[in-house]
Design an enzyme around this catalytic site. Structure first.
Site, PDB file in Angstrom:
ATOM      1  CG  ASP A  73      -2.203   0.735   0.991  1.00  0.00           C
ATOM      2  OD1 ASP A  73      -3.258   0.081   0.991  1.00  0.00           O
ATOM      3  OD2 ASP A  73      -2.161   1.966   0.757  1.00  0.00           O
ATOM      4  CE  LYS A  78      -5.839   1.955   4.067  1.00  0.00           C
ATOM      5  NZ  LYS A  78      -6.435   1.558   2.773  1.00  0.00           N
ATOM      6  CB  THR A 164     -15.513  -3.288  -9.411  1.00  0.00           C
ATOM      7  OG1 THR A 164     -15.658  -4.336  -8.457  1.00  0.00           O
ATOM      8  CG2 THR A 164     -16.725  -3.247 -10.324  1.00  0.00           C
ATOM      9  CD  GLU A 198     -17.323  -3.431   2.939  1.00  0.00           C
ATOM     10  OE1 GLU A 198     -17.761  -2.922   3.975  1.00  0.00           O
ATOM     11  OE2 GLU A 198     -17.027  -2.773   1.922  1.00  0.00           O
ATOM     12  CE  LYS A 249     -17.725  -6.645  -8.240  1.00  0.00           C
ATOM     13  NZ  LYS A 249     -17.490  -7.275  -6.979  1.00  0.00           N
ATOM     14  CG  LEU A 295     -35.789 -13.008  -2.892  1.00  0.00           C
ATOM     15  CD1 LEU A 295     -36.696 -14.230  -2.888  1.00  0.00           C
ATOM     16  CD2 LEU A 295     -36.295 -12.011  -3.923  1.00  0.00           C
ATOM     17  CE  LYS A 296     -35.744  -9.978   6.245  1.00  0.00           C
ATOM     18  NZ  LYS A 296     -36.797 -10.885   6.657  1.00  0.00           N
ATOM     19  N   GLY A 302     -26.935  -0.242   0.546  1.00  0.00           N
ATOM     20  CA  GLY A 302     -25.856   0.741   0.680  1.00  0.00           C
ATOM     21  C   GLY A 302     -24.518   0.073   0.457  1.00  0.00           C
ATOM     22  CB  CYS A 305     -20.061  -2.986  -3.874  1.00  0.00           C
ATOM     23  SG  CYS A 305     -18.522  -3.247  -3.003  1.00  0.00           S
TER      24      CYS A 305
HETATM   25  C1  UGA Z   1     -21.534  -6.783  -2.583  1.00  0.00           C
HETATM   26  C2  UGA Z   1     -21.720  -8.139  -3.287  1.00  0.00           C
HETATM   27  O1  UGA Z   1     -22.684  -8.915  -2.582  1.00  0.00           O
HETATM   28  C3  UGA Z   1     -20.405  -8.912  -3.358  1.00  0.00           C
HETATM   29  O2  UGA Z   1     -20.590 -10.121  -4.101  1.00  0.00           O
HETATM   30  C4  UGA Z   1     -19.349  -8.040  -4.072  1.00  0.00           C
HETATM   31  O3  UGA Z   1     -18.084  -8.683  -4.094  1.00  0.00           O
HETATM   32  C5  UGA Z   1     -19.230  -6.725  -3.332  1.00  0.00           C
HETATM   33  O4  UGA Z   1     -20.511  -6.062  -3.276  1.00  0.00           O
HETATM   34  C6  UGA Z   1     -18.239  -5.874  -4.098  1.00  0.00           C
HETATM   35  O5  UGA Z   1     -18.521  -5.516  -5.249  1.00  0.00           O
HETATM   36  O6  UGA Z   1     -17.119  -5.660  -3.610  1.00  0.00           O
HETATM   37  P1  UGA Z   1     -21.304  -5.966  -0.038  1.00  0.00           P
HETATM   38  O7  UGA Z   1     -21.517  -4.592  -0.597  1.00  0.00           O
HETATM   39  O8  UGA Z   1     -20.171  -6.207   0.879  1.00  0.00           O
HETATM   40  O9  UGA Z   1     -21.137  -7.039  -1.236  1.00  0.00           O
HETATM   41  O10 UGA Z   1     -22.621  -6.351   0.789  1.00  0.00           O
HETATM   42  P2  UGA Z   1     -23.953  -7.207   0.575  1.00  0.00           P
HETATM   43  O11 UGA Z   1     -24.039  -8.173   1.678  1.00  0.00           O
HETATM   44  O12 UGA Z   1     -24.094  -7.741  -0.796  1.00  0.00           O
HETATM   45  O13 UGA Z   1     -25.077  -6.100   0.831  1.00  0.00           O
HETATM   46  C7  UGA Z   1     -25.210  -4.940   0.019  1.00  0.00           C
HETATM   47  C8  UGA Z   1     -26.406  -4.123   0.458  1.00  0.00           C
HETATM   48  O14 UGA Z   1     -27.620  -4.799   0.133  1.00  0.00           O
HETATM   49  C9  UGA Z   1     -26.480  -3.886   1.972  1.00  0.00           C
HETATM   50  O15 UGA Z   1     -26.928  -2.583   2.208  1.00  0.00           O
HETATM   51  C10 UGA Z   1     -27.485  -4.906   2.462  1.00  0.00           C
HETATM   52  O16 UGA Z   1     -28.123  -4.555   3.662  1.00  0.00           O
HETATM   53  C11 UGA Z   1     -28.445  -4.920   1.292  1.00  0.00           C
HETATM   54  N1  UGA Z   1     -29.256  -6.154   1.181  1.00  0.00           N
HETATM   55  C12 UGA Z   1     -28.646  -7.328   0.914  1.00  0.00           C
HETATM   56  C13 UGA Z   1     -30.625  -6.076   1.310  1.00  0.00           C
HETATM   57  O17 UGA Z   1     -31.219  -5.002   1.551  1.00  0.00           O
HETATM   58  N2  UGA Z   1     -31.365  -7.222   1.154  1.00  0.00           N
HETATM   59  C14 UGA Z   1     -30.779  -8.421   0.891  1.00  0.00           C
HETATM   60  O18 UGA Z   1     -31.521  -9.423   0.752  1.00  0.00           O
HETATM   61  C15 UGA Z   1     -29.390  -8.477   0.763  1.00  0.00           C
END
Ligand code: UGA
Length: 479
Positions: A73, A78, A164, A198, A249, A295-296, A302, A305
């Site tokens: 880095d 860091k 990405t 994450e 992606k 589906l939640k 947020g 990503c």
């Molecule tokens: C997301 C993708 O899921 C990963 O596959 C990808 O590698 C990553 O982006 C990236 O591009 O680096 P992440 O942003 O860490 O991962 O988190 P998620 O668990 O996917 O959740 C994203 C958002 O969707 C959160 O705000 C979460 O609360 C929301 N979410 C997720 C829902 O509202 N409902 C759901 O059913 C699932």
């Protein structure tokens, strides 16, 4: 002795006593402090540029499966932290993995990009591609890493883009490396998208559902197979062209974001129609054409990503003369959803929040992380701080981050403190700890209104106890 030198010497002492013989030598050359890491004379299987969520988890994971890895880095703070066994990011399990693999001498950290690149067989670019002011991905860190790699290309290397990046970036990066590398330099550029989440990043890296390798070089694929070992065997390996990997992606993240936006709209319909969304999604999940994941319903997606990648894909589509009607609606729908909890609050408590105490539970964009980028809680707080409400907030790990954005909020040390004397509680993320509310709420002298945007509480039970409750998509259980 200047501050930097003091800090460096401190790192030196801690580092040498903490891990292994690899030592920094400090030499004051024309007032420039120079780090010479003896381990850099050795060869590495992989060097990873960028120690964010993707780079750090990937580097530690590849070390864990037996590779010799150096994570790089340009931010020396860091690297100092990492060399002292401290992770600059909150990710469950990451510090144990770092400690284990630095101790077994499989994992190293350095700011010395030049030597590390020269001494590595595979070079991975895992730097950030944040959203630029025009909505496109900002690729400046990618281009800068590519130039550094080119300048230090002393032998054939496999160069992978983990970050990405928009379609066609591989061509630009290839050109930058070619333009900056010595004559007759030899390399293959692989587009290697990452799919970890994450909060569950370590589990995700060791349990991939699929692996995507974008290249037309068989030699590069074979080298990556020897590096990724079982991780490439335990899930389908898709070998595609570079632009296909780049497109995959964005397609996956944008499709998942679309799925969530759709379910959120459906949940809002269910609220108005007196239907329980959880019964609807339970059936939808059984249809294998739809699937059960993402589906939640909730307060909007947020993180670093989904919002950024949907926005970037909109820009990519426009560049390729495609009208991104669906994705634009997804973004609009999500912006609306991020304020739905406030609409419910005003409906239950009135528009005038003067002298009211409102508690926000969950500040990061989801549980399991302290990352507040694009978190729905931020939108809620932004509006609340403009009112004359007394705002209390609690999150198990994200308070320091949110305090830097909103200083006037009363951040609490515990869930108990956060909910006491409150007029309304809004649950914004799904930390398991928040389910303790079932035990804590009945003990309160003052009964707050509860808005559970993540559907973690037994609303019917709370209603029976005399609480006014609301949810997203399950309001029929609250009336
Ligand atoms: C997301 C993708 O899921 C990963 O596959 C990808 O590698 C990553 O982006 C990236 O591009 O680096 P992440 O942003 O860490 O991962 O988190 P998620 O668990 O996917 O959740 C994203 C958002 O969707 C959160 O705000 C979460 O609360 C929301 N979410 C997720 C829902 O509202 N409902 C759901 O059913 C699932």
């Amino acid at each position: 002795m200047n501050q930097y030198l003091k800090k460096s010497l401190l790192s030196f002492i801690i580092f040498t006593t903490f891990s292994y013989e690899s030592a920094y030598q400090l030499s004051d050359n024309n007032n420039n402090i120079e780090f010479v890491d003896k381990e850099l004379s050795k060869n590495y299987d992989v060097c990873v540029i960028g120690t964010g969520y993707v780079g750090l988890v990937l580097g530690s994971g590849l070390a864990e499966i037996g590779n010799k890895v150096i994570c790089l880095d340009i931010d020396s703070n860091k690297i100092d932290l990492l060399n002292n066994g401290v992770s600059p990011i909150f990710e469950p399990g990451i510090e144990d993995l770092i400690l284990k693999n630095t101790t077994s001498r499989n994992l190293y950290f350095s700011c010395n990009l030049a030597d590390s690149i020269k001494n590595s067989q595979v070079v991975v670019i895992a730097v950030g591609t944040p959203q630029g002011p025009d909505g496109k991905a900002d690729l400046s860190a990618i281009y800068s890493a590519a130039e550094t790699i080119g300048k230090n290309l002393n032998s054939y290397k496999v160069i992978c883009i983990k970050s990405t990046v928009p379609i066609g970036t591989w061509q630009k990066v290839t050109k930058i490396i070619r333009d900056s590398c010595p004559e007759n330099c030899d390399f293959d550029l692989v587009s290697l998208p990452e799919f970890l989440r994450e909060g569950t990043a370590i589990y995700d890296s060791f349990n991939p559902s699929y692996n995507v390798v974008g290249t037309n070089s068989e030699k590069a694929v074979n080298i990556l197979k020897s590096i990724f070992k079982d991780l490439f065997n335990k899930a389908p390996l898709l070998i595609v062209s570079n632009p296909t990997a780049e497109t995959i992606k964005y397609s996956i993240n944008s499709f998942l974001a679309t799925k969530i936006a759709f379910i959120n709209e459906l949940a809002n319909l269910c609220d108005n129609a007196g239907v329980d969304i959880s019964e609807v999604t339970k059936c939808m999940a059984l249809d294998h054409r739809i699937g059960k994941e993402y589906l939640k319903q909730g307060p909007g997606f947020g993180g670093s990503c989904f919002p950024k990648d949907v926005q970037a894909l909109i820009k990519i589509m426009e560049e390729y003369n495609v009208e991104p009607k669906i994705l634009k609606s997804v973004m609009d729908s999500n912006e609306y959803q991020k304020r739905i909890a406030l609409k419910k609050l005003y409906h239950l408590i009135g528009q005038d929040l003067k002298n009211k105490t409102i508690t926000i539970l969950g500040l990061a964009f989801k549980s399991g992380t302290n990352d507040i980028r694009n978190s729905p809680a931020k939108d809620i707080l932004e509006e609340l701080v403009k009112s004359e409400a007394n705002i209390k907030a609690y999150d198990p790990v994200a308070i320091p981050e949110m305090r830097r954005v909103f200083s006037k909020v009363n951040y609490c040390n515990s869930l108990e403190e956060a909910i006491s004397n409150s007029d309304a509680i809004i649950i914004v993320t799904e930390w398991k700890e928040f389910t303790e509310l079932h035990d804590l709420l009945p003990k309160l002298d003052k009964k707050p209104i509860i808005i559970d945007t993540k559907d973690i509480l037994n609303l019917e039970h709370l209603k029976e106890q005399g609480f006014i409750v609301d949810s997203i998509g399950r309001s029929c259980k609250c009336k």
